[in-house]
Scaffold this motif. Structure first.
Motif, PDB file in Angstrom:
ATOM      1  N   GLN A 532     114.176  31.025  56.925  1.00  0.00           N
ATOM      2  CA  GLN A 532     113.633  31.800  58.107  1.00  0.00           C
ATOM      3  C   GLN A 532     113.619  31.142  59.234  1.00  0.00           C
ATOM      4  N   LYS A 533     114.112  29.996  59.214  1.00  0.00           N
ATOM      5  CA  LYS A 533     114.504  29.033  60.634  1.00  0.00           C
ATOM      6  C   LYS A 533     115.471  29.951  61.298  1.00  0.00           C
ATOM      7  N   THR A 534     115.740  29.674  62.542  1.00  0.00           N
ATOM      8  CA  THR A 534     116.581  30.300  63.505  1.00  0.00           C
ATOM      9  C   THR A 534     117.585  29.139  63.715  1.00  0.00           C
ATOM     10  N   PRO A 535     118.699  29.356  63.227  1.00  0.00           N
ATOM     11  CA  PRO A 535     119.885  28.349  63.333  1.00  0.00           C
ATOM     12  C   PRO A 535     120.269  28.217  64.711  1.00  0.00           C
ATOM     13  N   ARG A 536     120.442  26.899  65.237  1.00  0.00           N
ATOM     14  CA  ARG A 536     120.954  26.468  66.420  1.00  0.00           C
ATOM     15  C   ARG A 536     122.376  25.802  66.220  1.00  0.00           C
ATOM     16  N   ALA A 537     122.511  25.271  65.199  1.00  0.00           N
ATOM     17  CA  ALA A 537     123.943  24.534  64.881  1.00  0.00           C
ATOM     18  C   ALA A 537     124.153  24.777  63.344  1.00  0.00           C
ATOM     19  N   SER A 539     124.381  22.779  61.065  1.00  0.00           N
ATOM     20  CA  SER A 539     123.440  21.985  60.282  1.00  0.00           C
ATOM     21  C   SER A 539     122.400  22.585  59.827  1.00  0.00           C
ATOM     22  N   ASP A 540     121.686  23.597  60.681  1.00  0.00           N
ATOM     23  CA  ASP A 540     120.708  24.499  60.363  1.00  0.00           C
ATOM     24  C   ASP A 540     120.663  25.577  59.129  1.00  0.00           C
ATOM     25  N   ILE A 541     121.721  25.854  58.964  1.00  0.00           N
ATOM     26  CA  ILE A 541     121.960  26.995  57.777  1.00  0.00           C
ATOM     27  C   ILE A 541     121.555  26.377  56.668  1.00  0.00           C
ATOM     28  N   VAL A 542     120.902  27.366  55.953  1.00  0.00           N
ATOM     29  CA  VAL A 542     120.322  27.353  54.593  1.00  0.00           C
ATOM     30  C   VAL A 542     121.138  27.754  53.843  1.00  0.00           C
ATOM     31  N   LEU A 543     121.652  27.359  52.857  1.00  0.00           N
ATOM     32  CA  LEU A 543     122.297  28.358  51.610  1.00  0.00           C
ATOM     33  C   LEU A 543     121.936  28.014  50.199  1.00  0.00           C
ATOM     34  N   ASN A 567     119.918  31.561  56.179  1.00  0.00           N
ATOM     35  CA  ASN A 567     119.832  32.241  57.446  1.00  0.00           C
ATOM     36  C   ASN A 567     120.869  32.380  58.055  1.00  0.00           C
ATOM     37  N   ALA A 568     122.058  32.587  57.235  1.00  0.00           N
ATOM     38  CA  ALA A 568     123.327  32.745  57.985  1.00  0.00           C
ATOM     39  C   ALA A 568     123.548  34.177  58.188  1.00  0.00           C
ATOM     40  N   GLU A 569     124.642  34.503  58.864  1.00  0.00           N
ATOM     41  CA  GLU A 569     125.074  36.053  59.232  1.00  0.00           C
ATOM     42  C   GLU A 569     125.096  36.656  57.790  1.00  0.00           C
ATOM     43  N   SER A 570     126.086  35.961  56.992  1.00  0.00           N
ATOM     44  CA  SER A 570     126.384  36.933  55.765  1.00  0.00           C
ATOM     45  C   SER A 570     127.086  35.671  54.923  1.00  0.00           C
ATOM     46  N   VAL A 571     127.077  36.195  53.607  1.00  0.00           N
ATOM     47  CA  VAL A 571     127.661  35.388  52.584  1.00  0.00           C
ATOM     48  C   VAL A 571     129.116  35.959  51.841  1.00  0.00           C
ATOM     49  N   TYR A 673     132.358  29.977  40.628  1.00  0.00           N
ATOM     50  CA  TYR A 673     131.863  30.839  41.866  1.00  0.00           C
ATOM     51  C   TYR A 673     131.842  30.087  43.015  1.00  0.00           C
ATOM     52  N   ARG A 674     132.185  30.607  44.223  1.00  0.00           N
ATOM     53  CA  ARG A 674     131.987  29.856  45.383  1.00  0.00           C
ATOM     54  C   ARG A 674     131.057  30.747  46.473  1.00  0.00           C
ATOM     55  N   PHE A 675     130.177  30.261  46.834  1.00  0.00           N
ATOM     56  CA  PHE A 675     129.519  31.130  48.117  1.00  0.00           C
ATOM     57  C   PHE A 675     129.542  30.238  49.415  1.00  0.00           C
ATOM     58  N   GLU A 676     129.908  31.328  50.304  1.00  0.00           N
ATOM     59  CA  GLU A 676     130.064  30.648  51.631  1.00  0.00           C
ATOM     60  C   GLU A 676     128.896  31.039  52.756  1.00  0.00           C
ATOM     61  N   ALA A 677     128.380  30.328  53.353  1.00  0.00           N
ATOM     62  CA  ALA A 677     127.744  30.955  54.478  1.00  0.00           C
ATOM     63  C   ALA A 677     128.319  30.961  55.870  1.00  0.00           C
ATOM     64  N   VAL A 678     128.410  32.192  56.360  1.00  0.00           N
ATOM     65  CA  VAL A 678     129.084  32.558  57.217  1.00  0.00           C
ATOM     66  C   VAL A 678     128.264  32.490  58.558  1.00  0.00           C
ATOM     67  N   TRP A 679     128.578  32.076  59.609  1.00  0.00           N
ATOM     68  CA  TRP A 679     127.709  31.777  60.893  1.00  0.00           C
ATOM     69  C   TRP A 679     128.576  31.655  62.000  1.00  0.00           C
ATOM     70  N   HIS A 680     128.463  32.678  63.085  1.00  0.00           N
ATOM     71  CA  HIS A 680     129.428  32.723  64.124  1.00  0.00           C
ATOM     72  C   HIS A 680     131.017  32.824  63.547  1.00  0.00           C
TER      73      HIS A 680
END
Length: 798
Positions: A532-537, A539-543, A567-571, A673-680
Motif C-alpha cells: 500500500q506504499k506509494t512508490p517514488r522510485a 526500489s519502492d515497488i513491492v512484488l 504497488n506497481a501499475e500492472s503485472v 513462470y516469470r512475474f514482472e512488476a510494471v511501473w512507468h
C-alpha cells in the motif's frame, strides 16, 4: 548540572534477600548491563513462571564531596514491574508500574566522599495488585530493569517538567514545573528550528510562555519536521554578578494541529486514513530488554517496510526511543495505559490512574502521539473510574483526544473516540461492522483498534492456501475500513508474533497473530501492508506472489488461487519466456478501496493457444477461458463452458490435452513462470517461480554499525533459506549454526532452526570496539557470513 549514564556496573541476584541492600554486602553476584531481563526464555515452549520472581540489582558508586549542597536524582526508564529502591540500606522510593519512568532523589541518603550502594528490589510476579495483572494475560510481561538508567546532579532548585502546546500555524504555549526554592527566578525558552535558527522568549515561573513562531514547518507524515525546545531556570545576578542558569531541560516537538471528528482524523487540516498495526514491545529470548537501536528498528520496519502510517502500542506506553523514531519518521502513535481486560480493586485503580498521569507527562511532547488510550484494553464499562482517567488526561494534555479500545458494541463512550476491536470478519461478507451499529455516538470519532489476529493466525510454515487466506483477510478488512464513511482507519492485530501464556497461542507459548514472526521476518500478510506504499522510485515497488507454483503443495494437486500483492501499475506474466498476459488492479472489485488492490492472476493461457495450437483470434480466448475456469474450479466445467465446447467442436480429450500442457497436473512437466512488476511503463522488479535447483542461506544484518554506549547495543539478524532466484523456501527447516568472532556475543542459542524457511538472532556488544563477523552454517548450503562494525562512545561515569 551533570548527567551520567548508569547502565553499566550493575550486579544481579536472581533471588532478592534483604542483605542485598546493605552497604557492606559482599556476595558473589552476576555482573549485568542494563537493559536486563531477569530470565532469558527459549523461542517457544517457554515457561512464564521462570521470570516471575523477586530478584535484586545492586550498584556501587563513589559520591564526591563536590556534590555537597546539590540534588542527586536517579532515573529508571522502566523496571518490570514493582520496584523498591534503596540507598545505603535506606528505603528511598517505591514504584508500581512496569512501563513508565520514575526518578528517585538520593540526596538525603548519600555519603559524600565515600562509596555508596544503590539496590533495587524487583518484583516481576504476576499476582501483583497492579496493572496489568489480576486476570488472564495474552502476552508475557517479563521482568527486570529493562530500560536505561541515568544519574543527574542538579542544584537544589531545578526544572521537573516542561510541556509545549504547538499549533501548525506557529502558536505555542510553554508550561513548566519546578522543585526547590525558586523565588525571584525567571524562565528562558529557546526554540531551535530544524535549520538551526533560534528564537528566545522570557517568562515567569507561575505563567505559561505564550508566543508565535513565524514561518514554521508543520510536523506531518510526509515531512516530520522536529523543533527543539530548551527551557532554562535562571536566578538573576545581584551586586553586579551575572545571571546564573540553575537548570535546563530540552525536548523535541512538532508544530501540528489534531482534530478527531465524526469524519475521521485531520492532521493540519488534512484527513489521514490510518493504516496501522498493533505492536508488542517484546522480542525473542530477551522479552522487553532490548536497547534503543532495536526499539527504533521496529519503527523503521513499520514505516519503510510495512508502509504503515500509524501504530498502536499494545497495551502499554512504549520505549521513548521507539517514540523518538516515530517522531522522526512520521508515524502516528495511539498509546494506552497498561492493562488488558481486567479491572481491579480501588488500590489497583489508584495505581492505574497514576500510570495515566505518568504516561501523559512523560510522552506528551512527542508529536507522533495523536491519541491517548485511557481505558484498559477490552475492559468492561466503569463510569466512575473512566471519568477520572479522562479528566486526568485532558487536564494534563488538552491538545489530544482520548480513546479506549473495547470489544463490545454500544459501550459507554466517555472518550472522544470510540476505538473498537472488530473481529467480526470470517472470510466472507463485510470486512468490518457498520459504524452505526457499534458506537453509541456517531458524532464522535471512530476507529478499528484491532482486527485479524486470533480470527485466523498463520505460521510462516503453514501451507500456501492458509498463508494466502490470512493475507486476503487482512486485505478485506483494510479495504472495508477505508470504504466505510466515518471510520478513521484500522490497526491490524498485530505487527509480530509474540510469546504468550499457556491459555493463549498455539500451545507452544507463541501467538502466531503477526504479519511478521518473532524475529521480524515478514509473512505473506506483511505484503498486504507493504504494497500500500506509494512508490517514488523503482526500489519502492513491492512484488509478492502468493503461489510457489508447485502443484504438490495444493490440495489434490489442483492449482487454485494465485494473487500478487504489489504497488506497481500492472503485472506481466510469462510462461517459459512466452508472454501470457498483463494484469492491472481491479478498481471495481473486492479490494477497490485500497490504494493498491492485490491482483488475482486468473489467466495462465493468454495468447499461447494462437502461438502453439493454431487457433484463430476468435476461438483462442474462448478456449483459454475454459482452461482457466477448469483451473479455478478444480477441473469442473460450467454449463456455459460445455456449450462453448460444442460450438467450438472441441472434444473433451483435446481439452484435457491442452489443460495438461498449459495448466498442468501432478506429474506434468514443470514450467518456469516469470512475474514482472510494471511501473512507468517498464519492468522494475521480477519474481521467477521454477523448481528449486540450489539452496542458499541469506543472512541480513539490519543494523550492522553498532555503538556501545551509553549502554550495550544490539544487531538484529534475519536468516532465510532461498532458492536460486531469491525466493523464500517456506518448508526448509534445517538448523543454522552460528558463531561469532570479535566484540559481540550471541543472544539466545547458537543453533537455530528455520521456521517457515526463516530464523534470526541478536548480537550484543560487549563494551569493546572493533570488527565482528557472524558465521552461519547450514547443511545443503554454502556458508555465509556478515560483518559488523562496533564503535564505543566515551561517556561520563559516576
Amino acid at each position: 548540572m551533570e548527567h551520567y549514564d548508569w547502565n553499566d556496573g550493575w550486579l544481579f541476584a536472581p533471588v532478592f534477600t534483604p542483605a542485598l541492600v546493605q552497604p557492606d554486602r559482599a556476595e558473589e553476584l552476576t555482573p549485568v548491563r542494563v537493559p536486563h531481563t531477569v530470565k532469558p526464555l527459549p523461542y517457544n515452549y517457554c515457561n512464564e513462571n521462570d521470570y516471575q520472581r523477586l530478584s535484586g540489582y545492586r550498584k556501587e558508586f563513589f559520591a564526591p564531596k563536590e556534590w555537597e549542597g546539590r540534588t542527586v536524582l536517579l532515573t529508571f526508564g522502566a523496571v518490570a514491574h514493582d520496584a523498591t529502591v534503596f540507598c545505603n540500606g535506606r528505603r528511598m522510593f517505591h514504584h508500581g508500574c512496569g512501563y513508565t519512568a520514575f526518578t528517585v532523589d538520593l540526596t538525603a541518603a548519600l555519603r559524600l566522599g565515600q562509596k555508596n550502594v544503590v539496590a533495587v528490589r524487583c518484583d516481576s510476579r504476576e499476582d501483583l495488585n497492579i496493572p496489568p495483572f489480576g486476570g488472564q494475560l495474552d502476552g508475557l510481561t517479563y521482568g527486570g530493569i529493562y530500560r536505561a538508567v541515568s544519574l543527574d546532579i542538579k542544584e537544589p532548585a531545578y526544572l521537573r517538567d516542561i510541556f509545549i502546546e504547538a499549533k501548525a500555524e506557529g502558536d505555542f504555549r510553554i508550561y513548566s514545573s519546578t522543585v526547590g526554592e525558586t523565588v525571584g527566578c525567571t524562565l528562558q525558552a529557546e526554540i531551535r528550528s530544524p535549520s538551526g535558527s533560534r528564537a528566545l522568549y522570557q517568562g515567569e515561573l507561575s505563567l505559561p510562555i505564550v508566543g508565535t513562531l513565524n514561518g514554521v514547518h508543520p510536523w506531518s507524515l510526509e515531512h516530520p519536521s522536529l523543533y527543539t525546545l530548551t527551557v532554562r531556570l535562571i536566578r538573576p545576578g545581584t551586586n553586579g554578578l551575572p545571571d546564573r542558569v540553575l537548570d535546563e531541560r530540552s525536548t523535541r516537538f512538532g508544530f501540528r494541529t489534531l482534530q478527531f471528528v465524526a469524519g475521521g482524523l485531520y492532521l493540519n487540516g488534512q484527513r489521514v486514513e490510518l493504516r496501522g498495526l498493533n505492536r508488542h514491545q517484546s522480542y525473542a529470548y530477551q522479552g522487553y530488554a532490548m536497547p534503543d537501536s532495536i526499539q527504533r528498528l521496529d519503527a523503521q520496519l513499520l514505516k519503510k517496510e510495512l508502509g504503515c502510517n500509524a501504530v498502536r502500542t499494545s497495551h502499554c506506553p512504549p520505549s521513548p526511543a521507539f517514540l523518538d523514531a516515530c517522531d522522526e519518521l512520521g508515524i502516528l502513535v495511539f498509546t494506552e495505559m497498561p492493562g488488558w481486560q481486567h479491572l481491579g480493586d480501588d488500590t489497583w485503580k489508584a495505581q492505574a490512574l497514576q500510570n495515566c498521569r505518568e504516561m501523559v507527562c512523560q510522552y506528551r511532547n512527542h508529536p507522533s502521539i495523536f491519541l491517548w488510550g485511557v481505558r484498559v484494553s477490552g475492559s468492561a464499562d466503569d463510569e466512575a473510574f473512566y471519568k477520572r482517567t479522562n479528566e486526568t488526561v485532558r487536564r494534563l494534555d488538552p491538545t489530544r483526544p482520548t480513546a479506549g479500545a473495547r470489544s463490545s458494541r454500544k459501550s459507554q463512550l466517555l472518550e472522544d473516540v470510540y476505538a473498537y476491536n472488530d473481529y467480526s470478519y470470517r472470510g466472507r461478507g463485510p470486512g468490518c461492522e457498520a459504524r452505526g451499529n457499534v458506537t453509541p455516538d456517531t458524532r464522535k470519532g471512530y476507529l478499528i483498534s484491532e482486527f485479524g489476529g486470533q480470527q485466523f493466525p498463520a505460521k510462516a510454515f503453514d501451507d500456501e492456501p492458509h498463508r494466502l487466506a490470512q493475507a486476503l483477510r487482512y486485505a478485506a478488512v483494510l479495504n472495508d475500513s477505508i470504504a466505510q464513511q466515518g471510520v478513521a482507519g484500522s490497526f491490524g492485530w498485530c505487527m509480530t508474533d509474540y510469546n504468550t501464556h499457556r491459555e493463549f497461542g498455539s500451545g507452544d507459548r507463541v501467538s502466531y497473530h503477526g504479519v511478521m514472526d518473532l524475529f521480524r521476518n515478514p509473512k505473506l500478510s506483511a505484503a498486504v501492508y507493504a504494497s500500500q506504499k506509494t512508490p517514488r522510485a523503482p526500489s519502492d515497488i513491492v512484488l509478492e506472489v502468493s503461489s510457489g507454483m508447485a502443484l504438490g503443495d495444493l490440495p489434490g494437486g489442483i492449482p487454485v488461487a494465485c494473487w500478487v500483492f504489489t504497488n506497481a501499475e500492472s503485472v506481466r506474466l510469462y510462461r517459459d519466456n512466452d508472454f501470457v498476459a498483463e494484469f492491472a488492479p481491479d478498481r471495481r472489485g473486492r479490494f477497490a478501496a485500497l490504494p493498491h488492490p492485490p491482483i488475482e492472476i486468473q489467466d495462465f493461457v493468454g495468447s499461447l493457444l494462437e502461438k502453439y495450437e493454431g487457433l484463430d483470434r476468435a476461438a483462442a480466448p474462448q478456449v483459454a477461458a475454459i482452461l482457466n475456469e477448469m483451473r479455478r474450479d478444480a477441473m469442473e466445467l460450467s454449463p456455459l463452458s460445455r456449450a462453448r465446447m460444442l460450438s467450438l467442436r472441441l472434444s473433451a480429450q483435446e481439452l484435457l490435452r491442452m489443460y495438461y500442457k498449459y495448466i498442468g497436473v501432478l506429474g506434468s512437466p514443470t514450467s518456469v513462470y516469470r512475474f514482472e512488476a510494471v511501473w512507468h511503463g517498464r519492468a522494475v522488479k521480477t519474481v521467477i517461480r521454477e523448481p528449486v535447483q540450489s539452496v542458499r542461506l541469506e543472512c541480513t544484518v539490519h543494523n550492522p554499525i553498532l555503538t556501545d554506549g551509553p549502554t550495550w547495543d544490539c544487531a538484529a539478524v534475519s536468516l532465510r533459506a532461498i532458492d536460486q532466484n531469491g525466493n523464500l523456501l517456506p518448508y526448509c527447516s534445517e538448523a543454522v549454526q552460528l558463531s561469532v568472532e570479535g566484540p559481540v556475543e550471541i543472544l539466545g542459542p547458537s543453533v537455530v532452526p528455520l521456521r517457515g524457511g526463516m530464523a534470526g538472532t541478536y548480537l550484543a556488544t560487549t563494551g569493546e570496539a572493533g570488527r565482528a563477523v557472524l558465521h552461519c552454517k547450514m547443511e545443503g548450503a554454502l556458508d555465509t557470513e556478515a560483518v559488523l562494525t562496533i564503535r564505543c562512545r566515551e561517556e561520563s561515569r559516576a
